[in-house]
Design an enzyme around this catalytic site. Structure first.
Site, PDB file in Angstrom:
ATOM      1  CE  LYS A   4      45.363  39.309  42.345  1.00 18.51           C
ATOM      2  NZ  LYS A   4      44.182  40.058  42.843  1.00 18.51           N
ATOM      3  CB  THR A  28      44.027  42.721  39.743  1.00 17.49           C
ATOM      4  OG1 THR A  28      43.569  41.391  39.936  1.00 17.49           O
ATOM      5  CG2 THR A  28      44.040  43.420  41.086  1.00 17.49           C
TER       6      THR A  28
END
Length: 331
Positions: A189, A246
């Site tokens: 990610k 994120t």
């Protein structure tokens, strides 16, 4: 009351130390940077990486790895992913044989292309190894804002022990046995977050970011399934959850670094301005090589890799991704 040794006094190691110390456990924290440790001891605060969060009285500073871990019931490794191997090697001789080991680094080792658990398996009994991961910015955990993560281990009893150790009314912990899926979700990610930041820095909108996140998750899932992860893991906290936080938060170093690249800074300049380790910059190269090794199509990862390597500009990466041949979404 447990004794916890923490290796790595960055923002995340300090935040997690704060969680367990607040429950009455004794914590000793060590870092390779002695000046940083002295600052923490003098100020009773991690001024460099987690300012504004006072250190609990149960947190003590250790100036050697032996001092930090020798009597520990649990040892938590919060070193950057590219330094986990050396951190584990340096501490291993002093860790009690029955201590549980937690790793919170999110990355893939360059050159070896090993996940953190694969590195640990060379040194440890994996029945006592646990990965703690999820959508969890240290800045929020340190301020006791509600956060939920997952503890993953091949030994469910070990994961449940860490669940019990950390869980509070503001820090909820789930358990899973899918170590592969949790590690890959947490590592990959960061690459997509770099891309989301680049998109933001170039002035693109929510549509572009949503597409990057969704198709990025498809890439993560493809590689994960090839390596033995469970598909449902990528719909959970350590997949979709970690990806969302994120890619959208300014707490994210990877997104901030990407924004500066999108605005025109070189990858090296952007990384320097962030001032802390940007894991995605390292993981991008490792993931690109891993995808080639496993023959898994990861076009977003490849485009971001080529961008941070300086082979193409961010604008050219967008043209490449948007100009790819037509496909079925589930293909």
């Amino acid at each position: 009351m447990k004794k916890i040794g923490v290796i790595g006094a960055g923002s995340w190691g300090t935040a997690l130390a704060t969680v367990v110390a607040g429950k009455g456990h004794q914590v000793k924290i060590w870092d390779i940077n002695e000046a940083h440790l002295r600052s923490m001891e003098e100020n009773r605060e991690n001024v460099n990486y987690l300012p504004g969060v006072p250190l609990d009285d149960n947190i003590k500073i250790a100036y050697t790895t032996e001092e930090a871990v020798k009597d520990a019931d649990v040892v938590l490794f919060s070193a950057p992913a590219q330094h986990f191997r050396s951190a584990l090697s340096g501490a291993k001789a002093h860790i009690p044989a029955d201590a549980l080991i937690i790793n919170v680094a999110k990355g893939i080792e360059q050159k070896s292309l090993a996940r953190m658990s694969e590195i640990a398996a060379e040194e440890l009994d994996m029945d006592r190894y646990v990965v703690l991961s999820g959508p969890s910015h240290a800045e929020e955990v340190g301020r006791r804002l509600p956060t939920t993560v997952a503890a993953a281990s091949k030994n469910l009893a070990a994961a449940e022990a860490i669940q019990d150790l950390f869980i509070t009314d503001r820090f909820r912990v789930y358990t899973t046995e899918d170590v592969v899926g949790v590690e890959l979700g947490g590592a990959l990610k960061n690459i997509i977050a770099l891309g989301a930041g680049i998109s933001d820095g170039m002035g693109f909108g929510d549509n572009a970011k949503a597409a990057l996140m969704t198709r990025g998750l498809a890439e993560i899932g493809r590689l994960g399934l090839k390596l033995g992860a469970k598909p449902e893991t990528f719909a959970g906290l350590t997949g979709t959850g970690d990806l969302i936080v994120t890619c959208t938060s300014m707490h994210s170093r990877n997104r901030r670094c990407g924004i500066m690249i999108g605005e025109g800074l070189s990858p090296a300049e952007a990384t320097e301005k962030v001032g802390m380790v940007v894991e995605g910059m390292f993981t991008t190269e490792a993931a690109y090589e891993l995808a080639k090794r496993e023959n898994v199509e990861m076009p977003i990862t490849e485009a971001i890799y080529r961008t941070v390597q300086g082979e193409i500009t961010a604008a050219e990466a967008v043209e490449i991704l948007m100009g790819r041949e037509r496909k079925h979404e589930q293909a």
